[in-house]
Enzyme design. Structure first.
Site, short mmCIF file in Angstrom:
data_model
loop_
_atom_site.label_atom_id
_atom_site.label_comp_id
_atom_site.label_asym_id
_atom_site.label_seq_id
_atom_site.Cartn_x
_atom_site.Cartn_y
_atom_site.Cartn_z
N ASP A 1 32.73 40.32 45.20
CA ASP A 1 33.44 41.36 44.44
C ASP A 1 32.61 41.83 43.25
OD1 ASP A 1 33.83 38.73 43.32
OD2 ASP A 1 35.28 39.61 41.94
N GLU B 1 35.69 36.65 42.22
CA GLU B 1 35.11 35.83 41.14
C GLU B 1 35.47 36.40 39.78
OE1 GLU B 1 31.89 34.63 38.23
OE2 GLU B 1 32.48 36.62 38.86
ZN LIG Z 1 28.90 37.54 38.81
#
Ligand SMILES: [Zn+2]
Length: 487
Positions: A77, A144
């Site tokens: 992401d 993340e």
């Molecule tokens: Zn990163």
């Protein structure tokens, strides 16, 4: 010159393809489909777990079968930020890249080199014909950026390797070998509204402003001023000399920011006003001695006339709150013995917020790379809240990664870096959360290190990736894979 014309082409080609696929945090289905297709096309074993983390496996190149298994890990992401004058839909539009003065940049948006370049390098290792390596796993995690959620929910079977190389660092020449774990601790103060006294009372607003602020992880060692602490110190000095009433109070904002501003509306007998102003001037002068040079230029502690409020916080709650704010620790609690000069443990007195239901919530956040030290400071903060009659609420938080300067993979990488580039890299441990902390929790014997090319301005439309550092990093990565020891 365009991205796909850059060298090493095996990495930049893939980076170019990845930037064409939309991949906002929590909306990763397109990039996950891209990875599954990629694996099928290249005949790689592939699977995904319930959190959409993607696992690929590639057997060793002939002659390297007895080496330790390496996991190459990146996150899929990206942070989606754009300039307000740019029309762009992160859920559908490919990132428009440009090559300029040795850097790759996007046009008015984040680039997603964090961590698209990590993904590109991992895929390049899986497919480039000239890379020699032992058994390999490529692990691509989701979500993340908004809380390490893919790593948190990762299928532990995906970590069945010996060494994990995290490809999500942003400074070429730095090897990261540790990170902090974190927890939030909140104190909830319950108060009663009481009618505000009227006769012979002065009402003022006290305001702390102009402090530098900063990130409660990466800036905590700078000893920057905390507006909540300063406000509490002033109010406590008044309470020592006179009865004061608090009508409202507010300070700080985000749990991971050092409070820059705080304010309160307070009342005291009119005759005390000159004394209150004198105490303010004394504290202001003292703080100009105590504060860091970064804080001094714009710092202000002010008092101004306020209108008569209808009601005030009951006296016991007000005293408890101000005593707690004064006593609560803020800043660095401990420095690392393993990594001299690095913060190991800290706490941030983040915010003070009044709620409609007659509650005041004080939010604090603790970090440490040592689990026991983190629990110790959480306990200490909790005791102070309880002594002040507040209810304590804590979150589970996320685990840290204790730095190991003797790590075998670190020593291999250091040696090869020295051989290729003539000097030693800088070894760091960061005072913020990384996915590695969660991997270590799931598989404590993993030998881990994090490195990457230079990315500046990550998470902003200024994000840019330094081209020269990508080829250096790629050469290092290939050399390290070739030198992984036997099991
Ligand atoms: Zn990163």
């Amino acid at each position: 010159m365009e991205v796909k014309d850059l060298t090493p082409s095996e990495v930049w080609d893939l980076f170019d393809k990845i930037t064409a696929v939309p991949r906002p945090s929590k909306k990763e289905s397109k990039i996950v489909a891209f990875l599954l297709d990629f694996a099928k096309e290249h005949d790689l074993e592939v699977t995904k777990d319930s959190a959409d983390n993607v696992f690929m496996r590639k057997p060793a190149t002939p002659g390297y079968e007895d080496r330790k298994t390496v996991i190459l890990q990146s996150h899929v992401d990206m942070v989606c930020e754009k300039n307000s004058n740019v029309a762009f839909n992160f859920e559908t539009d490919p990132i428009k890249t440009q090559v300029k003065d040795g850097w790759v940049k996007a046009r008015g948006t984040t680039l997603g080199a964090d961590d698209g370049i990590g993904m590109a390098a991992a895929l390049a290792v899986l497919t480039a014909p000239d890379v020699r390596h032992g058994p390999l796993i490529a692990l691509f995690t989701t979500d993340e950026e908004t809380g390490l959620n893919g790593a948190n929910n990762l299928n532990p079977q995906f970590l069945q390797g010996d060494i994990l190389l995290n490809l999500d660092s942003e400074e070429w020449g730095e090897f990261c070998i540790g990170c902090a774990g974190g927890r939030h601790t909140r104190g909830v103060f319950t108060f009663r509204w009481e009618p505000a006294p009227r006769n012979h009372f002065a009402w003022v607003e006290v305001k702390v402003s102009g402090l530098k602020g900063g990130h409660s992880g990466s800036d905590i060692h700078k000893e920057l001023g905390n507006a909540n602490k300063i406000l509490a110190r002033y109010l406590y000095s008044l309470m020592q000399q006179e009865t004061i009433f608090i009508a409202d109070i507010d300070g700080g904002n985000l749990h991971n920011a050092i409070a820059r501003e705080a304010r309160a509306t307070i009342g005291f007998p009119s005759l005390f006003k000159d004394r209150a102003v004198a105490l303010l001037n004394i504290l202001q002068a003292n703080l100009l001695d105590e504060l860091s040079p970064e804080d001094r230029p714009l710092f202000q502690l002010e008092i101004s006339t306020a209108s008569q409020p209808p009601q005030v916080i009951d006296k016991k709650a007000a005293t408890d709150l101000i005593s707690a704010l004064y006593t609560l620790p803020h800043g660095v609690i401990g420095w690392s013995h393993a990594m001299p000069g690095t913060v190991e443990t800290s706490t941030n007195l983040a915010s003070v917020k009044m709620h409609d239901n007659q509650k005041i919530v004080v939010t604090t956040s603790q970090r440490s790379s040592l689990a026991s030290a983190k629990e110790d400071i959480v306990t200490r903060v909790g005791i102070i809240f309880r002594m002040a009659s507040a209810e304590v609420r804590t979150t589970d938080g996320y685990p840290g990664w204790k730095p190991d300067p003797q790590s075998p993979i670190l020593n291999i990488c250091k040696k090869i870096y020295k051989r290729l580039y003539g000097d030693f890299p800088k070894i760091i441990s960061i005072h913020a959360g990384l996915e590695c902390g969660l991997f270590k929790e799931k598989k404590p014997d993993l030998d881990m290190m994090s490195f990457g090319p230079t990315i500046m301005g990550a998470h902003s439309p200024e994000e840019r990736l330094e081209i020269d550092t990508v080829s250096k990093w790629w050469d290092l990565l290939k050399a390290v894979l070739k030198d992984i020891p036997v099991r």
